[in-house]
Design a protein around this motif. Sequence first.
Motif, PDB file in Angstrom:
ATOM      1  N   ASP A   1      33.675  40.709  26.497  1.00 43.55           N
ATOM      2  CA  ASP A   1      32.861  41.754  27.272  1.00 43.55           C
ATOM      3  C   ASP A   1      31.632  42.226  26.108  1.00 43.55           C
ATOM      4  OD1 ASP A   1      33.873  41.590  29.528  1.00 43.55           O
ATOM      5  OD2 ASP A   1      35.181  43.292  29.130  1.00 43.55           O
ATOM      6  N   ALA A   2      31.891  42.459  25.025  1.00 47.54           N
ATOM      7  CA  ALA A   2      30.950  42.821  23.772  1.00 47.54           C
ATOM      8  C   ALA A   2      29.970  41.783  23.597  1.00 47.54           C
ATOM      9  CB  ALA A   2      31.705  43.395  22.675  1.00 47.54           C
ATOM     10  N   GLN A   3      30.413  40.778  23.825  1.00 46.53           N
ATOM     11  CA  GLN A   3      29.379  39.421  23.465  1.00 46.53           C
ATOM     12  C   GLN A   3      28.552  39.243  24.592  1.00 46.53           C
ATOM     13  OE1 GLN A   3      32.414  36.447  23.301  1.00 46.53           O
ATOM     14  NE2 GLN A   3      32.759  36.486  20.994  1.00 46.53           N
ATOM     15  N   PHE A   4      28.828  39.445  25.661  1.00 48.21           N
ATOM     16  CA  PHE A   4      27.983  39.487  26.793  1.00 48.21           C
ATOM     17  C   PHE A   4      26.908  40.493  26.800  1.00 48.21           C
ATOM     18  CE2 PHE A   4      26.762  40.869  31.309  1.00 48.21           C
ATOM     19  CZ  PHE A   4      26.063  39.820  31.541  1.00 48.21           C
ATOM     20  N   ALA A   5      27.389  41.767  26.468  1.00 50.06           N
ATOM     21  CA  ALA A   5      26.503  42.963  26.075  1.00 50.06           C
ATOM     22  C   ALA A   5      25.715  42.903  25.015  1.00 50.06           C
ATOM     23  CB  ALA A   5      27.190  44.282  26.099  1.00 50.06           C
TER      24      ALA A   5
END
Lengths: 530, 404
Positions: free
Chosen positions: A194-198
């Motif tokens: 999720d952090a990578q997408f953000a």
Amino acid sequence: MRRHWAFRTKGSAMSSKFFPARLSRQTAVLALVLGLGGAAIAQSTDAPVDAPVQMPMEEVEQAYTSGDLETARNGLLAHAEAGELSAQYRLGFMMANGSGGPFDPAGAKRWLEEAVKQRHGPAIVLLARVYLSDNPEEDDFARAAELLSMGVEDDIGEARFYLAQMLRQGRGIAPDAARAFELMNAAARADMADAQFALAQMYARGEGVTQDEAQASRWLFQAAEAGQSDAQMSLYFNYENGNGFPKDPVKAREWLEIAVNSGVPLAQRILGTALLLGEAEDADPARGVGLLAAAAEAGDAGAQSNLGYAYATGTGVTQDDAKSAEWYQRAADQKLTRAALVMGDAYILGRGVEPDIEKAVYYLKIALAGRSDVAAQRLGSLVAAGDLPEAELGKENALMLVAEAADAGDPDALLWLTESAEAGEIYAYLRLANLYRDGTGVEADPARAADYYLMAAKEGYAGAQAQLADLYAAGAGVDQDYIEAHKWANVAAANGHETAAERRDLFANLMTPEQIAEAQARARVYMTKN
Amino acid sequence: MAMLRSLSLVLRCLVLFLALGVPGQTVAQAGVGLAALQGAADAGDAAAQRRLGDLYRNGAGVLQNYARAASYYASAAEQGDANAQNSLAVLYASGLGVDADPARAFSLFSQAVAAGDPRHLHDLATAYENGIGTDPDPARAAEFYARAAALGWQDAAVSLGVLYQEGRGVAQDIARAAELYAAPANAGHARAQNNLGLIHVRGEGLAQDYEQAAKWFGLAAEQGLPVALNNLGVLYQNGYGVAQDEAEATRLYKLAAQLSGTGSQDLTLIYDPRLMPADPEQAQAYLTAARAGDPLGQFLTGYLLASSAQSNADFRAAARWFERAAAQGAPAAMANLGLLNFEGKGALQDFVEGYKWLTLAAASGLPGAIAARDSLAGRMTPGQINAANQAADTVWRALEADAD
């Protein structure tokens, strides 16, 4: 999950980490160590008069594993009240998710706060998320930010991600893009998808960091490959629309398939519809129906509607009006306009359902709220045919809807509208005037249009007065007459019409002072009488 | 609020001034009390009768009334007063205050010239030129224009010039026309300047010279002569004698249309110079006073609304406040209500109503109202002006009755 978190995230990310046996043994030991303290807490809070029967932890585990969540939740209560840290967290979690009992944010907060006192990492993050769910207010945001800051101090990866999201949003904490980037970067590098997408989004927008398409792309791929479905869908859309990358239908299709495999209903609907309608080269109606069914079962309204279409037309399935209506209705119940329109017709015609005008009206009204012109026409026709009492809609709405039906050429509607005009409804005059002027649904009849405008004009309606002025100036349906044109434009302007004064002055340039004097005198007489 | 009260006081004085009615008015231009003038006129003094006629015709400080003016002129004319004969002739020619009677007008124009006044000679010439009460006779017109011009009346010289330019009643002689225009043009006569410019454009009798034409059209245009504004616009549009400038041409055409009463009119509101300037910051205080029925508050509220109006709705609201203040005799409110009626902004366009209110405002001596009334009269028929005179008289009597 019954409530949505403030941020887009996966419920599964949390539940997959739930109840690892090792953790429960550890916390059981911890509970033993802290047993006394826990008992003291239980006494100082609102303990029930009948203290719950202590169920051994092994039995709680057994109930949970066998799927008897209710027993598990009840069993946890006594352990939580006895001050067992693990039980407090697990009870809070079940209350926050509404598993094994009602959704209970207040209860969840109470038990998670207890666990947070002992800086229980997962409790810190979960409690912050509880605060952020369900219409959070300023205080909730502030408390969540406090908790997440604590979590970051304790080096909890998820806390970094959520705190970064809060810093981006700037609620409950001063917005700080640079700090948000720093935290998101750390969480992304710790393999949190999720952090990578953000992080990809932040690079793409230059948010807290210099804009960098290459980095954005790199992190988007990393998140997508790690199974982050938003990232997968983003890649699909980017390749499909040539957005940021060269257009590439093959790669688009690959990512769509991957998202389908991740179980994303939107992906299932898109691919399913393409396969069903044969838009894709390898049209495969049977697989299309399968994908639509999966998305439809997951509650995707578009997929439900398209599945209804498949059954209605016998595409990829055996034609079946009843099943078609079933799926269209589920989509319509989610206020999907096109499905609601189909259901309106289905209930009028008895297609796949028993004919039922009341239900037809119910669904047509949903479609009308979605600005469907066809729904307006259908409702208007129902009113004109006497199937829908006008009182149910209110006179004004009924008139408007019947006029739409008349515009579409419904002879009953035209008759109804004409009768309303004869009964003195100004709005009916106006709509009939427009109808006969433009020849929509009827043969154009300028003289008749002029008559209706005149009737509405005489009722004091400024719009009709301005129209009439133009008809007189052009000699359309009436004998050309600048004096009458000037008079009506003047009256319309005096009644508040915004552009009639300009028309009046335009006519005046083509008139003698005597004609203007006559026009003004007629206008004065008209205004005095009305 | 203190300021508002003092403003109200000023207005009440004005209302009182107005409410005293005709007998209380002094007439600055006459320099004589109206009552004294009335007495002399009643006793048969022709000069007093003629001056009263002038007063009622001009309607500045008294309520304009062409019918009353005509009646005083008639008394003086019967006694041989040439000025009265001429003025009465104008009224019969146009039908103001009397039924139009061209034959009678011609007869009176003819009687007036016996005294030899160049203005009267000019007017008789105009009657011959245009065939008022007689067959058109440009030769006779030229004769009388020449006599008036010889006495130094520039208007007559210019009109004679036109006859020479067009060859009506005289042999065409452009050089003679140019000669006749020259002196008046140099003295600032707008029509002469325009006509001279036209001769330069056409290059008849004089060398074609667009720069000279632009100069003369420009001088006439500065005085607001619509035809000159149009002519200058043509030069700008084509770049003759000036640098080509479409925008300037458009501006000039628009101005010409406005000044000739065609095209959309800009609204220039009228303020009473005897009042303190309207203060937008005080809008709420004005409104409070307006609602309490104070005519000054009503006028100021209407004025602020109209001067910042964004839509017809704002003008309608302004018109309603002006109406309420006008009904209480506030001259500035009457004037602006008249303007709104004239332009049909926020109210029915009605020249009769507009002229009525401007006439009433002019009767209090409000300078802006007099100028506005006289310039707007050009858009009206004599019948409308007569009707407006009568309507104003009715309102005037009602206001007098209220004041009693």
